[in-house]
Design a protein around this motif. Sequence first.
Motif, short mmCIF file in Angstrom:
data_model
loop_
_atom_site.label_atom_id
_atom_site.label_comp_id
_atom_site.label_asym_id
_atom_site.label_seq_id
_atom_site.Cartn_x
_atom_site.Cartn_y
_atom_site.Cartn_z
N ASN A 201 0.80 -1.21 0.00
CA ASN A 201 0.00 0.00 0.00
C ASN A 201 0.84 1.27 0.00
OD1 ASN A 201 -2.25 -1.61 0.09
ND2 ASN A 201 -2.39 -1.56 2.31
N THR A 202 2.14 1.17 0.11
CA THR A 202 3.00 2.34 0.09
C THR A 202 3.14 2.82 -1.35
OG1 THR A 202 4.22 1.44 1.96
CG2 THR A 202 5.24 3.26 0.75
N PRO A 203 2.88 4.10 -1.62
CA PRO A 203 2.98 4.61 -3.00
C PRO A 203 4.41 4.51 -3.52
CG PRO A 203 1.85 6.19 -1.58
CD PRO A 203 2.39 5.11 -0.70
N GLU A 204 4.52 4.27 -4.79
CA GLU A 204 5.83 4.12 -5.42
C GLU A 204 6.62 5.43 -5.35
OE1 GLU A 204 8.66 1.73 -6.86
OE2 GLU A 204 6.63 1.06 -6.49
N SER A 205 5.94 6.56 -5.39
CA SER A 205 6.64 7.85 -5.30
C SER A 205 7.30 8.01 -3.93
CB SER A 205 5.67 9.00 -5.55
OG SER A 205 4.60 8.97 -4.62
N TYR B 2 17.85 5.11 -12.50
CA TYR B 2 16.81 4.37 -11.76
C TYR B 2 15.57 5.24 -11.56
CZ TYR B 2 14.41 2.19 -7.83
OH TYR B 2 13.46 1.64 -7.03
N ASN B 3 15.77 6.50 -11.20
CA ASN B 3 14.63 7.42 -11.03
C ASN B 3 13.87 7.60 -12.34
OD1 ASN B 3 14.98 7.94 -8.31
ND2 ASN B 3 16.34 9.66 -8.68
N PHE B 4 14.58 7.76 -13.44
CA PHE B 4 13.95 7.95 -14.75
C PHE B 4 13.05 6.77 -15.09
CE2 PHE B 4 14.06 7.09 -19.32
CZ PHE B 4 13.40 8.22 -19.79
N PHE B 5 13.58 5.55 -14.94
CA PHE B 5 12.80 4.38 -15.32
C PHE B 5 11.67 4.10 -14.33
CE2 PHE B 5 16.56 3.37 -17.94
CZ PHE B 5 15.89 3.26 -19.16
N THR B 6 11.86 4.42 -13.05
CA THR B 6 10.78 4.23 -12.08
C THR B 6 9.64 5.19 -12.35
OG1 THR B 6 12.37 3.49 -10.43
CG2 THR B 6 10.22 4.21 -9.63
N ILE B 7 9.97 6.44 -12.63
CA ILE B 7 8.92 7.43 -12.94
C ILE B 7 8.22 7.05 -14.25
CG2 ILE B 7 8.52 9.84 -13.57
CD1 ILE B 7 10.72 10.57 -11.54
N ARG B 8 8.98 6.61 -15.21
CA ARG B 8 8.39 6.23 -16.50
C ARG B 8 7.47 5.02 -16.36
NH1 ARG B 8 11.92 4.03 -21.34
NH2 ARG B 8 10.23 3.52 -22.73
N PHE C 234 2.38 9.35 -10.54
CA PHE C 234 3.04 10.62 -10.29
C PHE C 234 2.12 11.76 -10.71
CE2 PHE C 234 6.61 7.87 -9.84
CZ PHE C 234 7.40 8.50 -8.91
N THR C 235 1.23 12.10 -9.80
CA THR C 235 0.33 13.22 -10.00
C THR C 235 1.07 14.51 -9.64
OG1 THR C 235 -0.51 12.98 -7.77
CG2 THR C 235 -1.70 11.80 -9.52
N LYS C 236 0.38 15.63 -9.75
CA LYS C 236 1.02 16.91 -9.49
C LYS C 236 1.57 17.01 -8.06
CE LYS C 236 0.55 21.78 -10.35
NZ LYS C 236 -0.14 22.78 -11.09
N ALA D 214 2.61 14.61 -6.13
CA ALA D 214 3.75 13.69 -6.04
C ALA D 214 4.97 14.27 -6.76
CB ALA D 214 3.39 12.34 -6.63
N ILE D 215 4.75 14.94 -7.87
CA ILE D 215 5.86 15.56 -8.60
C ILE D 215 6.45 16.71 -7.80
CG2 ILE D 215 6.44 16.89 -10.66
CD1 ILE D 215 4.44 15.12 -12.18
N VAL D 216 5.59 17.49 -7.14
CA VAL D 216 6.08 18.59 -6.30
C VAL D 216 6.89 18.02 -5.13
CG1 VAL D 216 5.35 20.42 -4.72
CG2 VAL D 216 4.28 20.21 -6.96
N ALA D 217 6.41 16.97 -4.49
CA ALA D 217 7.13 16.36 -3.37
C ALA D 217 8.46 15.78 -3.84
CB ALA D 217 6.28 15.27 -2.73
N TYR D 218 8.47 15.14 -5.01
CA TYR D 218 9.70 14.58 -5.56
C TYR D 218 10.70 15.69 -5.87
CZ TYR D 218 12.86 12.25 -8.78
OH TYR D 218 13.98 11.77 -9.40
N SER D 219 10.23 16.78 -6.47
CA SER D 219 11.11 17.90 -6.80
C SER D 219 11.70 18.54 -5.54
CB SER D 219 10.35 18.96 -7.60
OG SER D 219 9.84 18.41 -8.77
N LEU D 220 10.88 18.71 -4.52
CA LEU D 220 11.38 19.26 -3.25
C LEU D 220 12.40 18.32 -2.61
CD1 LEU D 220 8.18 20.80 -1.67
CD2 LEU D 220 10.16 22.01 -2.58
N SER D 221 12.17 17.03 -2.73
CA SER D 221 13.13 16.08 -2.14
C SER D 221 14.47 16.14 -2.87
CB SER D 221 12.57 14.66 -2.17
OG SER D 221 12.58 14.13 -3.47
#
Length: 95
Positions: A15-19, A57-63, A69-71, A73-80
């Motif tokens: 149940n843990t999101p992939e992001s 790895y990040n590129f292929f996981t996001i792809r 990866f909604t908006k 999740a993308i903001v959280a990923y960018s901040l991280s």
Amino acid sequence: MIPEELYKRRPRHNNTPESTLLIIANFIVIAVATSLFASKNHIGWFFWIIVGLLAVYNFFTIRKNREEFTKPAIVAYSLSIVVLIGVVILFIEKP
């Protein structure tokens, strides 16, 4: 008295999101790589190989999980990513 569905165990964290797993993996890999292959005076060449492999790895996981990866999740990923860059700079610049 308590419904049985309330305390069901999560098998293998499905149940843990992939992001979220990607952000946690980034922090762990960068922390270990920085502590092993970077110092105040020198950044080892193997550190850059690890960062490059992590980027792939990040590129292929996001792809692979593009729909997850909604908006937000993308903001959280960018901040991280920004925080990770700051952590590396602080670790290398410490007196």
